[in-house]
Motif scaffolding. Structure first.
Motif, PDB file in Angstrom:
ATOM      1  N   UNK A 166       0.861  -1.185   0.000  1.00  0.00           N
ATOM      2  CA  UNK A 166       0.000   0.000   0.000  1.00  0.00           C
ATOM      3  C   UNK A 166       0.896   1.233   0.000  1.00  0.00           C
ATOM      4  N   UNK A 167       1.010   1.880  -1.151  1.00  0.00           N
ATOM      5  CA  UNK A 167       1.888   3.046  -1.270  1.00  0.00           C
ATOM      6  C   UNK A 167       1.136   4.336  -1.000  1.00  0.00           C
ATOM      7  N   UNK A 168       1.758   5.287  -0.317  1.00  0.00           N
ATOM      8  CA  UNK A 168       1.157   6.613  -0.171  1.00  0.00           C
ATOM      9  C   UNK A 168       1.074   7.292  -1.540  1.00  0.00           C
ATOM     10  N   UNK A 169       0.054   8.110  -1.735  1.00  0.00           N
ATOM     11  CA  UNK A 169      -0.149   8.767  -3.034  1.00  0.00           C
ATOM     12  C   UNK A 169       1.037   9.634  -3.443  1.00  0.00           C
ATOM     13  N   UNK A 170       1.793  10.149  -2.495  1.00  0.00           N
ATOM     14  CA  UNK A 170       2.967  10.953  -2.808  1.00  0.00           C
ATOM     15  C   UNK A 170       4.153  10.146  -3.298  1.00  0.00           C
ATOM     16  N   UNK A 171       4.068   8.821  -3.197  1.00  0.00           N
ATOM     17  CA  UNK A 171       5.162   7.956  -3.629  1.00  0.00           C
ATOM     18  C   UNK A 171       4.920   7.309  -4.983  1.00  0.00           C
ATOM     19  N   UNK A 172       3.837   7.696  -5.667  1.00  0.00           N
ATOM     20  CA  UNK A 172       3.533   7.124  -6.981  1.00  0.00           C
ATOM     21  C   UNK A 172       3.425   8.266  -7.986  1.00  0.00           C
ATOM     22  N   UNK A 173       4.322   8.250  -8.973  1.00  0.00           N
ATOM     23  CA  UNK A 173       4.340   9.309  -9.975  1.00  0.00           C
ATOM     24  C   UNK A 173       3.501   8.968 -11.190  1.00  0.00           C
ATOM     25  N   UNK A 174       2.971  10.012 -11.836  1.00  0.00           N
ATOM     26  CA  UNK A 174       2.151   9.859 -13.049  1.00  0.00           C
ATOM     27  C   UNK A 174       2.029  11.223 -13.707  1.00  0.00           C
ATOM     28  N   UNK A 175       2.168  11.268 -15.014  1.00  0.00           N
ATOM     29  CA  UNK A 175       2.008  12.502 -15.785  1.00  0.00           C
ATOM     30  C   UNK A 175       2.888  13.645 -15.279  1.00  0.00           C
ATOM     31  N   UNK A 176       4.126  13.334 -14.921  1.00  0.00           N
ATOM     32  CA  UNK A 176       5.069  14.357 -14.500  1.00  0.00           C
ATOM     33  C   UNK A 176       4.870  14.891 -13.096  1.00  0.00           C
TER      34      UNK A 176
END
Length: 120
Positions: free
Chosen positions: A101-111
């Motif tokens: 379960x990754x925190x949203x700040x640890x998953x990149x998308x669209x730069x």
């Protein structure tokens, strides 16, 4: 954002060409996430032994932002083990799944990150 990654000793020639396309909607439904964000990857032909045997086996990781937890993972495991057994022939006692379960700040998308995208 969800990613279901499977490494297996099953040969590429024995993996249905439609496996990843079939697996994405299963993953999306299980997690309650949009299909457009779901990724399924499979790495075949891995030199692998499970319990000292080279019969079909696998190791998998399910990463998601949320939708994971003690009770939720039991449901996800049931669905994902069934999928892998039906499609790849790997029995449920020949595979492990780790849940991340990754925190949203640890998953990149669209730069940027999902933290910024989701306005958190």
């Amino acid at each position: 954002m969800p990613h279901f990654r499977i490494e297996t000793n099953v040969p590429r020639s024995q993996i249905p060409a439609t496996f990843v396309q079939k697996a994405v909607p299963v993953l999306a439904k299980a997690l309650g996430k949009p299909e457009q964000y779901c990724v399924v990857s499979i790495i075949p032909d891995v030199q692998m032994s499970f319990g000292g045997s080279t019969e079909p086996c696998a190791i998998a990781n399910l990463m998601s932002i949320g939708a994971l937890g003690v009770e939720q993972n039991k449901k996800h495991a049931k669905v994902l083990f069934e999928l892998v057994e039906q499609e790849l022939g790997v029995k449920s006692d020949r595979m492990y799944i780790t849940f991340q379960d990754n925190p949203s700040g640890n998953v990149g998308f669209k730069g940027t990150t999902f933290h910024a995208i989701l306005g958190q």
